[in-house]
Design a protein around this motif. Structure first.
Motif, PDB file in Angstrom:
ATOM      1  N   LEU A  51       0.662  -1.186  -0.058  1.00 43.26           N
ATOM      2  CA  LEU A  51       0.180   0.006   0.099  1.00 43.26           C
ATOM      3  C   LEU A  51       0.793   1.267   0.030  1.00 43.26           C
ATOM      4  N   PRO A  52       0.371   2.457  -0.240  1.00 41.87           N
ATOM      5  CA  PRO A  52       1.198   3.574  -0.469  1.00 41.87           C
ATOM      6  C   PRO A  52       1.619   3.914   1.026  1.00 41.87           C
ATOM      7  N   ASN A  53       0.941   3.640   1.982  1.00 34.68           N
ATOM      8  CA  ASN A  53       1.660   3.866   3.334  1.00 34.68           C
ATOM      9  C   ASN A  53       1.422   2.501   3.794  1.00 34.68           C
ATOM     10  N   PRO A  54       2.718   1.432   3.606  1.00 33.37           N
ATOM     11  CA  PRO A  54       2.903   0.278   3.977  1.00 33.37           C
ATOM     12  C   PRO A  54       2.676  -0.324   5.263  1.00 33.37           C
ATOM     13  N   SER A  92       7.230   0.404  -1.789  1.00 35.82           N
ATOM     14  CA  SER A  92       7.649  -0.696  -2.099  1.00 35.82           C
ATOM     15  C   SER A  92       9.304  -1.231  -1.616  1.00 35.82           C
ATOM     16  N   ILE A  93       9.957  -0.311  -1.800  1.00 35.62           N
ATOM     17  CA  ILE A  93      11.334  -0.394  -1.387  1.00 35.62           C
ATOM     18  C   ILE A  93      11.421  -0.670   0.144  1.00 35.62           C
ATOM     19  N   ASP A  94      10.954   0.327   0.837  1.00 36.71           N
ATOM     20  CA  ASP A  94      11.003  -0.042   2.449  1.00 36.71           C
ATOM     21  C   ASP A  94      10.288  -1.244   2.654  1.00 36.71           C
ATOM     22  N   SER A  95       9.279  -1.769   2.220  1.00 37.73           N
ATOM     23  CA  SER A  95       8.683  -3.104   2.415  1.00 37.73           C
ATOM     24  C   SER A  95       9.693  -4.132   2.085  1.00 37.73           C
ATOM     25  N   ALA A  96      10.421  -3.827   1.134  1.00 39.70           N
ATOM     26  CA  ALA A  96      11.348  -4.877   0.718  1.00 39.70           C
ATOM     27  C   ALA A  96      12.569  -5.217   1.516  1.00 39.70           C
ATOM     28  N   LYS A  97      12.969  -3.908   2.103  1.00 41.32           N
ATOM     29  CA  LYS A  97      13.875  -3.955   3.396  1.00 41.32           C
ATOM     30  C   LYS A  97      13.375  -4.645   4.540  1.00 41.32           C
ATOM     31  N   SER A  98      12.070  -4.302   4.886  1.00 42.20           N
ATOM     32  CA  SER A  98      11.441  -4.903   6.333  1.00 42.20           C
ATOM     33  C   SER A  98      11.421  -6.379   5.914  1.00 42.20           C
ATOM     34  N   ILE A  99      10.912  -6.798   4.685  1.00 47.59           N
ATOM     35  CA  ILE A  99      10.707  -8.501   4.363  1.00 47.59           C
ATOM     36  C   ILE A  99      11.866  -9.016   4.471  1.00 47.59           C
ATOM     37  N   ALA A 100      13.147  -8.384   3.713  1.00 48.40           N
ATOM     38  CA  ALA A 100      14.227  -9.002   3.915  1.00 48.40           C
ATOM     39  C   ALA A 100      14.669  -9.229   5.305  1.00 48.40           C
ATOM     40  N   TRP A 118      16.871   3.364   5.955  1.00 55.62           N
ATOM     41  CA  TRP A 118      15.579   3.339   6.650  1.00 55.62           C
ATOM     42  C   TRP A 118      14.286   2.887   5.975  1.00 55.62           C
ATOM     43  N   THR A 119      13.472   2.422   6.623  1.00 54.77           N
ATOM     44  CA  THR A 119      12.283   2.017   6.101  1.00 54.77           C
ATOM     45  C   THR A 119      11.004   2.303   7.153  1.00 54.77           C
ATOM     46  N   VAL A 120       9.830   2.661   6.664  1.00 57.50           N
ATOM     47  CA  VAL A 120       8.869   3.212   7.449  1.00 57.50           C
ATOM     48  C   VAL A 120       7.716   2.452   7.349  1.00 57.50           C
ATOM     49  N   ILE A 121       7.363   1.745   8.174  1.00 54.33           N
ATOM     50  CA  ILE A 121       6.104   0.764   8.088  1.00 54.33           C
ATOM     51  C   ILE A 121       5.089   1.338   9.217  1.00 54.33           C
ATOM     52  N   THR A 122       3.957   1.044   9.011  1.00 53.49           N
ATOM     53  CA  THR A 122       2.874   1.455  10.070  1.00 53.49           C
ATOM     54  C   THR A 122       2.173   0.068  10.517  1.00 53.49           C
TER      55      THR A 122
END
Length: 395
Positions: free
Chosen positions: A71-74, A102-110, A156-160
Motif C-alpha cells: 500500500l502507499p503507506n505500507p 515498495s522499497i521500504d517494504s522490501a527492506k523490512s521483508i528481507a 531506513w524503512t517506514v512501516i505502519t
C-alpha cells in the motif's frame, strides 16, 4: 562548532542515470531466486517496468516470485506475509521495485525473512520491543521509480502497525540495499501531483538533515546541493514530466537526500507527519510534510537562524540584501513560493478528514512513536510547542 567527529557508512552500490535499468544486466546479483516486491497498484505492470526486470532476471537465469500487495503507506501485515512467502519459496534476496513504499517494504521483508517473531519485536519506539535482529537480512536490491524517499541510498524503512496506529522508521547496517538502480527514465510516468509530493519529501529530508544537531560537514554538503537542485528543477518536472534532464536532477537531489539520511537524520517534522498518516493512511507522506512545513520551519528559523540563512542561499535567495531579522525567514518564503509553483501551496489537513480537536492525540503519538527524532532537533520541543506547531499548520 561543527560536528567534526562522525561515522560515514553507506555500503550501497548505486547505478545512477537514464538507462540504468538496462545496466543491471552487467551486474552480479546477490542470489539465485528473488522475491520482487511491488505495490498493489497497476503502474509497474502498465508501464512495463516489471516485465523489463523479469526479462533481465531470466537472461541471468535467476528465478523470481512477485509479491504485489504493498500500500502507499505500507503496513506490518504485508511485511509478515512477504517474509513468509520469501521463506516458503526459498528466495535468497529481495528486489524492491517502485516507490518508497515498495522499497521500504522490501527492506523490512528481507529482515523478517531471516528473523523470528513479529516485525514489531525489532522496532525501536512506541510499542516496539527493540530486539536486535541477530539473523541479519537477505540482500536487498532497490530499483526506484520515484524521486522522494531516498530509500535507495539509506537504511531506513517506514512501516505502519495498523493494529496500533504507529508509523515508525527503522534501519540498521542490514537494511542498506546492496545494489540500487536510479533510472530517471522510470520516473517519467509519475503524475504531476505525486511528483510534487515526492519531491518535497526529498526536500524535507535534506532540510531536516541540515538543521538536525547531529549534522556533519558531509551531510551538509549533500543537503545544500539537494535543496538547490529541487528548488531549481522540481517545478519543471511538475509542469513537464517528460523533461528527462529535470527528472535526472531531481532524482540526483533525492539520492543526495538519501545520503543525508544516512549521515544525519530527519527531525520532529517527520515524527509529526508520521502521526498524521498513521491515523489517516490516505494522506500522502509528502503532502503531510508540506502541510506542516510553514508553521514548523517558521518556528525553527527563529531558533537556528544561521542554518536557515544557508538554506535560503541554497534556494537562490539574495539573503544579504535583506534586513538582518528577515534573513532566516527568507527560506520559509522561498519554500512557500516553491510549493505554489508546484501546485501544492494550498493543501489542508481537513481535506483528509483530520480534525483540529485530534491534534493533542496526534502530537502525543508523534512523541511516543518517533521520539528519537525530537532528540536530534536543534531545540528541544515541549509537548505544548508541538501541539502549537500542529495547530498553526491546521489553520
Amino acid at each position: 562548532m561543527e560536528n567534526l567527529v562522525f561515522n560515514y557508512f553507506i555500503p550501497t552500490k548505486i547505478l545512477f542515470g537514464p538507462g540504468s535499468l538496462n545496466r543491471l544486466k552487467d551486474e552480479t546479483l546477490p542470489g539465485k531466486k528473488a522475491l520482487i516486491v511491488i505495490s498493489a497498484g497497476t503502474s509497474m505492470k502498465k508501464y512495463g517496468y516489471l516485465d523489463r526486470l523479469t526479462a533481465i532476471l531470466k537472461e541471468k537465469s535467476i528465478d523470481y516470485v512477485v509479491f504485489d500487495k504493498i500500500l502507499p503507506n505500507p503496513i506490518k501485515k504485508h511485511v509478515m506475509e512477504g517474509a513468509q512467502l520469501a521463506r516458503q519459496e526459498g528466495c535468497d534476496f529481495v528486489i524492491g521495485l517502485g516507490g518508497g513504499s515498495s522499497i521500504d517494504s522490501a527492506k523490512s521483508i528481507a529482515l523478517m525473512a531471516k528473523n523470528d517473531g513479529d516485525y514489531w519485536d525489532y522496532i525501536v519506539g512506541g510499542s516496539g520491543k527493540g530486539k536486535f535482529p541477530s539473523g541479519g537480512a537477505l540482500p536487498i536490491v532497490a530499483i526506484t521509480t520515484t524521486a522522494g524517499t531516498g530509500t535507495e541510498a539509506d537504511p531506513w524503512t517506514v512501516i505502519t502497525n495498523e493494529e496500533t496506529n504507529e508509523k515508525i522508521g527503522y534501519g540498521n547496517q542490514y537494511t542498506f540495499p546492496t545494489l540500487s538502480v536510479v533510472d530517471p527514465e522510470l520516473m517519467l510516468s509519475v503524475p504531476p501531483h505525486l511528483t510534487a509530493y515526492q519531491g518535497f519529501d526529498a526536500f524535507f529530508h535534506a532540510v531536516e538533515g541540515f538543521i538536525a544537531k547531529i549534522a556533519t560537514p558531509i551531510s551538509d554538503m549533500f543537503a545544500l546541493k539537494s535543496v538547490e537542485l529541487i528548488a531549481k528543477y522540481l517545478p519543471i518536472c511538475v509542469k513537464d514530466g517528460n523533461n528527462l534532464e529535470a527528472r535526472t536532477y531531481v532524482a540526483l537531489a533525492n539520492t543526495l537526500a538519501g545520503f543525508v539520511e544516512s549521515t544525519s537524520s530527519c527531525t520532529s517534522e517527520h515524527s509529526m507527519e508520521h502521526a498524521l498518516s498513521a491515523f489517516y493512511p490516505d494522506l500522502p507522506h509528502g503532502a503531510g510534510l508540506i502541510m506542516l512545513s510553514e508553521a514548523y520551519h517558521t518556528f525553527f528559523a527563529s531558533k537556528v537562524p544561521q542554518r536557515y540563512i544557508q538554506l535560503a542561499k541554497a534556494m537562490g535567495v539574495d539573503v544579504d540584501s535583506l534586513p538582518e531579522d528577515e534573513r532566516p525567514f527568507a527560506f520559509v518564503k522561498a519554500m512557500k513560493k516553491l510549493q505554489e509553483e508546484c501546485g501544492v501551496g494550498n493543501l489542508k489537513m481537513s481535506d483528509y478528514g483530520i480534525k483540529e480537536d485530534e491534534i493533542e492525540k496526534l502530537a502525543d503519538n508523534a512523541i511516543k512513536t518517533m521520539g528519537g527524532l525530537f532528540e536530534v532537533d536543534p531545540y528541544k520541543l515541549s509537548f505544548e510547542e508541538t501541539v502549537e506547531i500542529m495547530k498553526k499548520a491546521y489553520r
